[in-house]
Enzyme design. Structure first.
Site, PDB file in Angstrom:
ATOM      1  N   HIS A  88       0.832  -1.220   0.000  1.00  0.00           N
ATOM      2  CA  HIS A  88       0.000   0.000   0.000  1.00  0.00           C
ATOM      3  C   HIS A  88       0.858   1.257   0.000  1.00  0.00           C
ATOM      4  CE1 HIS A  88       0.269   0.800   4.444  1.00  0.00           C
ATOM      5  NE2 HIS A  88       0.410  -0.513   4.514  1.00  0.00           N
ATOM      6  N   ASP A  90      -0.518   4.331   0.858  1.00  0.00           N
ATOM      7  CA  ASP A  90      -1.031   5.351   1.788  1.00  0.00           C
ATOM      8  C   ASP A  90      -0.348   5.192   3.142  1.00  0.00           C
ATOM      9  OD1 ASP A  90      -2.402   2.899   2.288  1.00  0.00           O
ATOM     10  OD2 ASP A  90      -4.046   3.957   3.270  1.00  0.00           O
ATOM     11  N   ASP A 121       5.968   1.333   6.931  1.00  0.00           N
ATOM     12  CA  ASP A 121       4.559   0.974   6.688  1.00  0.00           C
ATOM     13  C   ASP A 121       3.958   1.922   5.661  1.00  0.00           C
ATOM     14  OD1 ASP A 121       2.021  -0.067   6.888  1.00  0.00           O
ATOM     15  OD2 ASP A 121       1.553   0.915   8.775  1.00  0.00           O
ATOM     16  N   GLU A 155      -5.254   1.335   2.789  1.00  0.00           N
ATOM     17  CA  GLU A 155      -4.973   0.330   3.815  1.00  0.00           C
ATOM     18  C   GLU A 155      -5.239   0.885   5.202  1.00  0.00           C
ATOM     19  OE1 GLU A 155      -3.052  -2.505   6.489  1.00  0.00           O
ATOM     20  OE2 GLU A 155      -2.545  -0.407   6.337  1.00  0.00           O
ATOM     21  N   GLU A 156      -4.911   2.159   5.380  1.00  0.00           N
ATOM     22  CA  GLU A 156      -5.045   2.754   6.713  1.00  0.00           C
ATOM     23  C   GLU A 156      -6.471   3.257   6.975  1.00  0.00           C
ATOM     24  OE1 GLU A 156      -2.621   2.001   8.346  1.00  0.00           O
ATOM     25  OE2 GLU A 156      -0.726   2.276   7.280  1.00  0.00           O
ATOM     26  N   GLU A 188      16.919  -8.166  13.756  1.00  0.00           N
ATOM     27  CA  GLU A 188      17.798  -8.213  12.594  1.00  0.00           C
ATOM     28  C   GLU A 188      18.595  -9.515  12.582  1.00  0.00           C
ATOM     29  OE1 GLU A 188      21.072  -5.252  10.971  1.00  0.00           O
ATOM     30  OE2 GLU A 188      19.642  -4.283  12.319  1.00  0.00           O
TER      31      GLU A 188
END
Ligand SMILES: [Zn+2]
Length: 457
Positions: A88, A90, A121, A155-156, A188
């Protein structure tokens, strides 16, 4: 298996990929607010251009009732498997701005991380996929498999347009597996692959008391107080022990598979300590008979996100408010249907509401959870690709978050959904100072490139 040329291309062009990500992050594609509609179109156009420059023969911006979907397709090999990649463009709103050390839409590099809204994100994770695709396209090897990419801009905000697109059953969806890079790893040094997501039900509960706001001197002692009513109600729905008291929900919860239970109980990742450290707290709360991994991955939650009502400005006002509203969500283990849970919640609210108040529950949105079997060739290829890059086998684990579209892909396409995320636990995706580790960005593109090569038959 990646050819050397593809990995060399990624190394050689790494700085440009980071510069491109920086440009994309500068576009404030906040989907939740109408004032950013133009920025949303710019962010979609940016990625459309990127697909074209990679060489995708089919690239299309598909208008929707909300924000556009961006679709790209490269099907040059009829005999090869088809991978559908979802992401996404957005981002969440950046507020509160004063909590950011550098401006959210002016990416800054500090301590080996890039800080910006959308860095992890999901623009950073989409960018590392784009880098891997470009490397295959440009390093002289050709795209190893058939690739379709769908990027959404909602998405948000609930993802309604992509849900409608997936339900439409369009030919464009046809694929042998779905790849989503929108989750995180344990660390990590300890890579992981996600084999489960929780569903979500988001609601608003409003309590009504008197017909108007009242003075607490004249009416305190006899008047209903909707804020207090909400507090009572919420504490009856979930007590200090963390147990949710919605009988139908409790009855539907199934014990976890024995091997997962064993993994959670052994807590090989020392999660309790790590979580306390990440959150800056002394001790965990919640259902203490379940280990933290199980509480996060496989148990339901009931959380209050905010309560609105009454007087909250500085100073004093002795008001008894006429109404108050709480935002309440439930995260749901895979298999539970949010619509059904909503009816159970409504019933529990009726049962637990304090006398003298009228209480209304509204469903704002919902999406199902997902469990992925680690027993399929696509997940195995993903695990091998991770091991090749990280020098460490990934652990399979569930994530507590929700990606409703992942469950939808699973239901409609009935193909494996691979949740291969490169975020880290301290990235702060929805908060201030969201970041993406540059090491993860680099390893992410190497891993995705390797994964694509492994799928070639
Ligand atoms: Zn996301």
């Amino acid at each position: 298996m990646t050819t050397k040329a593809v990995q060399a291309y990624l190394q050689e062009h790494h700085d440009r990929f980071l510069a491109e990500l920086t440009d994309w992050l500068k576009i404030p594609s906040v989907s939740t607010s109408a004032e950013y509609a133009g920025e949303m179109r710019r962010a979609a156009a940016w990625v459309q251009e990127k697909f074209e420059s990679i060489g995708f023969p089919v690239v299309e911006i598909m208008p929707t009732a909300g924000h556009p979907l961006v679709y790209a397709e490269w099907t040059a090999h009829p005999g090869q498997p088809t991978l559908l990649i979802y992401g996404h463009y957005d981002v969440q709103p950046a507020e509160p701005l004063e909590a950011w050390l550098s401006p959210p839409f002016d990416p800054a590099i500090r301590d080996g991380n890039i800080y910006a809204r959308g860095s992890v994100d999901d623009k950073g994770q989409v960018m590392l996929v784009l880098a891997a695709l470009e490397a295959w396209s440009r390093a002289g090897c050709g795209m190893p498999i058939n690739v379709k990419v769908i990027l959404e801009g909602e998405e948000e905000t609930g993802g309604e347009s992509i849900a409608a697109w997936v339900r439409s059953g369009t030919d464009r969806l046809r694929a042998d597996a779905v790849l989503i890079c929108d989750t995180h790893m344990i660390g990590e040094k300890q890579p992981s692959l996600i084999t489960g997501l929780r569903g979500i039900l988001y609601t608003e509960i409003t309590a009504y008391g008197a017909a108007r706001d009242l003075h607490s001197g004249s009416y305190g002692g006899v008047a209903p107080n909707p804020i207090h009513a909400l507090c009572l109600l919420i504490s009856r729905l979930k007590g200090e022990d963390g147990v949710i008291r919605i009988p139908e929900l409790a009855a539907e919860l199934r014990p976890a598979p024995a091997d997962e239970k064993e993994f959670w109980n052994s807590d090989p990742l020392k999660l309790e300590e790590a979580l306390c450290r990440e959150m800056g707290v002394e001790t965990l709360v919640g259902e203490d008979k379940y280990p933290p991994l199980e509480r996060i991955g496989a148990r339901p939650t009931l959380e209050v996100h905010g309560i609105r009502g009454g007087f909250t400005d500085p100073g004093i006002k002795t008001v008894i408010p006429a109404e108050a509203t709480a935002k309440v969500s439930l995260r749901l283990p895979a298999g539970l249907k949010p619509e059904e849970v909503f009816t159970w919640l409504e019933k529990a609210v009726r049962h637990c509401s304090p006398a003298g108040h009228r209480i209304e529950v509204t469903r704002l949105n919902g999406g199902e959870g997902l469990v992925v079997s680690p027993e399929n060739p696509f997940i195995r290829a993903a695990a091998e690709a991770i091991e090749t890059t990280y020098g460490e086998k990934p652990v399979f684990m569930r994530e507590g978050g929700s990606i409703p579209v992942a469950a939808l892909f699973d239901q409609v396409l009935q193909v494996p959904v691979i949740l291969m995320g490169f975020g880290l636990p301290d990235d702060g995706p929805h908060g201030p100072n969201e970041k993406l580790s540059l090491a993860q960005f680099k390893k992410g593109m190497a891993t995705v490139a390797d994964f694509l090569g492994r799928l070639r038959q």
